[in-house]
Design a protein around this motif. Structure first.
Motif, PDB file in Angstrom:
ATOM      1  N   GLN A   1       0.905  -1.161  -0.122  1.00 14.77           N
ATOM      2  CA  GLN A   1       0.529  -0.152   0.169  1.00 14.77           C
ATOM      3  C   GLN A   1       1.036   1.224  -0.053  1.00 14.77           C
ATOM      4  O   GLN A   1       0.477   2.003  -0.787  1.00 14.77           O
ATOM      5  N   VAL A   2       1.634   1.521   0.628  1.00 16.31           N
ATOM      6  CA  VAL A   2       2.867   2.200   0.848  1.00 16.31           C
ATOM      7  C   VAL A   2       3.689   2.639  -0.805  1.00 16.31           C
ATOM      8  O   VAL A   2       4.248   3.347  -1.032  1.00 16.31           O
ATOM      9  N   VAL A   3       4.030   1.387  -1.453  1.00 19.33           N
ATOM     10  CA  VAL A   3       4.523   1.764  -2.963  1.00 19.33           C
ATOM     11  C   VAL A   3       3.433   2.087  -4.022  1.00 19.33           C
ATOM     12  O   VAL A   3       4.440   2.741  -4.470  1.00 19.33           O
ATOM     13  N   ARG A   4       2.443   1.767  -3.564  1.00 18.59           N
ATOM     14  CA  ARG A   4       1.132   2.266  -4.759  1.00 18.59           C
ATOM     15  C   ARG A   4       1.251   3.707  -3.921  1.00 18.59           C
ATOM     16  O   ARG A   4       1.408   4.594  -5.653  1.00 18.59           O
ATOM     17  N   ARG A   5       1.585   4.218  -2.990  1.00 18.41           N
ATOM     18  CA  ARG A   5       1.216   5.876  -2.572  1.00 18.41           C
ATOM     19  C   ARG A   5       2.013   6.386  -2.929  1.00 18.41           C
ATOM     20  O   ARG A   5       1.976   8.022  -3.250  1.00 18.41           O
ATOM     21  N   THR A   6       3.328   5.808  -2.635  1.00 17.99           N
ATOM     22  CA  THR A   6       4.725   6.089  -2.854  1.00 17.99           C
ATOM     23  C   THR A   6       4.418   6.765  -4.666  1.00 17.99           C
ATOM     24  O   THR A   6       4.364   8.253  -4.906  1.00 17.99           O
ATOM     25  N   PHE A   7       4.419   6.255  -5.346  1.00 18.15           N
ATOM     26  CA  PHE A   7       4.066   6.334  -6.889  1.00 18.15           C
ATOM     27  C   PHE A   7       3.271   7.431  -7.274  1.00 18.15           C
ATOM     28  O   PHE A   7       2.983   8.403  -8.595  1.00 18.15           O
ATOM     29  N   LEU A   8       1.686   6.883  -7.069  1.00 19.81           N
ATOM     30  CA  LEU A   8       1.078   8.519  -6.696  1.00 19.81           C
ATOM     31  C   LEU A   8       1.600   9.365  -6.608  1.00 19.81           C
ATOM     32  O   LEU A   8       1.253  10.694  -7.116  1.00 19.81           O
ATOM     33  N   PHE A   9       2.064   9.587  -5.160  1.00 22.31           N
ATOM     34  CA  PHE A   9       2.348  11.113  -4.272  1.00 22.31           C
ATOM     35  C   PHE A   9       3.625  11.346  -5.298  1.00 22.31           C
ATOM     36  O   PHE A   9       3.884  12.466  -6.190  1.00 22.31           O
ATOM     37  N   MET A  10       4.700  10.672  -6.259  1.00 17.57           N
ATOM     38  CA  MET A  10       5.688  11.133  -7.871  1.00 17.57           C
ATOM     39  C   MET A  10       4.750  11.679  -8.457  1.00 17.57           C
ATOM     40  O   MET A  10       5.524  12.709  -8.892  1.00 17.57           O
ATOM     41  N   ALA A  11       3.848  10.353  -8.858  1.00 20.91           N
ATOM     42  CA  ALA A  11       3.352  11.477 -10.233  1.00 20.91           C
ATOM     43  C   ALA A  11       2.731  12.775 -10.286  1.00 20.91           C
ATOM     44  O   ALA A  11       2.823  13.174 -11.222  1.00 20.91           O
ATOM     45  N   ALA A  12       1.738  12.649  -9.241  1.00 16.77           N
ATOM     46  CA  ALA A  12       1.018  13.867  -8.955  1.00 16.77           C
ATOM     47  C   ALA A  12       2.201  14.859  -8.728  1.00 16.77           C
ATOM     48  O   ALA A  12       1.951  15.836  -9.645  1.00 16.77           O
TER      49      ALA A  12
END
Length: 328
Positions: A98-109
């Motif tokens: 879950q943290v990995v997915r949130r990290t990529f979302l944070f980076m992309a945004a």
């Protein structure tokens, strides 16, 4: 017998004796070799110091991630080698993914907003007069030079539930539901505020760099395109973007790295909360190491972060070289 000489012919000049061949000086060659080696000797302490500061922590983190290293081992120093068990524990944890997915979302945004806003600001600065261009660039430099902790504190006060100017402004506009609204107690709101903070801190560097790249585009290309009737969007796609593409890609890769490893802003503002709403991989690694006293799992999470970031950059560079007709 008489010898008749022709008075018209010039007398032959004797050739000067050739100087003896100079023997090579061994001392001079030695001095030349020392002179060529001297700059490397001067730079060696700095290079060795940087290698120590970069490689030793990385090697130490890799070693800890392969050991059973908790609080007792930190004090007594009797860590036991466990191989890849920490990585197995980490990769089978649902919270980690879950943290990995949130990290990529944070980076992309962050990266999308940073590159979009920085490109628009750079194009705007290019079209301003000298006075306004100087004012805008000075403002960008001042925003860029603000310390991270200071900028984070400013955003904390802006969105303060009781004294924040954001709530006050929204109430003045007629939104009474924002009376004492706790921004940092709601996950999506806290996530959005952190994205705004990262974007605000990163746009100045990207905009100034892209503006400097825009100044290298020949004005004759723009004039020819306008004479041919090309629109502003067509000029940007066909002339501006291809010309500044190397600098654009460099800034993009730097922003990917910086946003992927963002830690200070999140740790100071929310500590990864509320819940795990703002927890990304660097924050997760610190939480695991400090809160749970599992330094081995924290080091394993850090290594996974490094590998994921390296994989993203490798894929990005391969795509960039493929588009340029080269092979990685």
């Amino acid at each position: 017998m008489s010898v008749i000489r022709d008075s018209s012919a010039p007398p032959a000049r004797p050739r000067p004796p050739s100087p003896p061949a100079a023997e090579p000086r061994r001392g001079g060659a030695r001095r030349g070799g020392r002179a060529g080696l001297w700059p490397y000797l001067l730079a060696a302490p700095t290079v060795l110091g940087m290698l120590y500061l970069l490689l030793y922590p990385l090697a130490r983190a890799v070693l800890i991630s392969l050991q059973d290293f908790q609080l007792r081992q930190l004090i007594q120093g009797d860590a036991r080698f466990v191989g890849l068990r920490n990585y197995e524990t980490l990769l089978t944890d649902e919270r980690f993914w879950q943290v990995v997915r949130r990290t990529f979302l944070f980076m992309a945004a962050n990266v999308v907003l940073i590159m979009l806003l920085a490109t628009l600001v750079a194009l705007l600065v290019e079209r301003l007069g000298r006075l306004w261009r100087t004012a805008v660039l000075s403002a960008l430099v001042l925003a860029w030079a603000m310390p991270v902790i200071a900028a984070t504190t400013v955003f904390q006060w802006l969105f303060h539930s009781e004294f924040g100017i954001v709530n006050w402004t929204l109430r003045q506009l007629g939104f009474g539901s924002f009376e004492r609204y706790p921004w940092f107690a709601h996950g999506p709101a806290a996530f959005t505020i952190l994205v705004l903070l990262i974007v605000w801190q990163s746009v100045p560097f990207a905009a100034i760099t892209l503006y400097s790249a825009l100044t290298t585009v020949p004005a004759e290309l723009y004039e020819s395109a306008r004479l041919d009737g090309a629109s502003a969007g067509r000029i940007f796609r066909a002339i501006t973007l291809p010309m500044i593409r190397p600098i654009f890609m460099l800034v993009l890769s730097l922003e990917v790295i910086w946003t992927f490893k963002a830690f200070v802003q999140i740790w100071v503002m929310t500590n990864g909360g509320p819940g795990d709403a703002t927890t990304i991989l660097p924050v997760y690694a610190v939480q695991t190491a400090l809160s749970s006293q599992r330094y081995d799992l924290g080091s394993a999470a850090s290594m996974v972060t490094v590998l994921l970031m390296a994989a993203v950059l490798v894929l990005y560079f391969r795509q960039m070289f493929r588009q340029e007709g080269e092979t990685l």
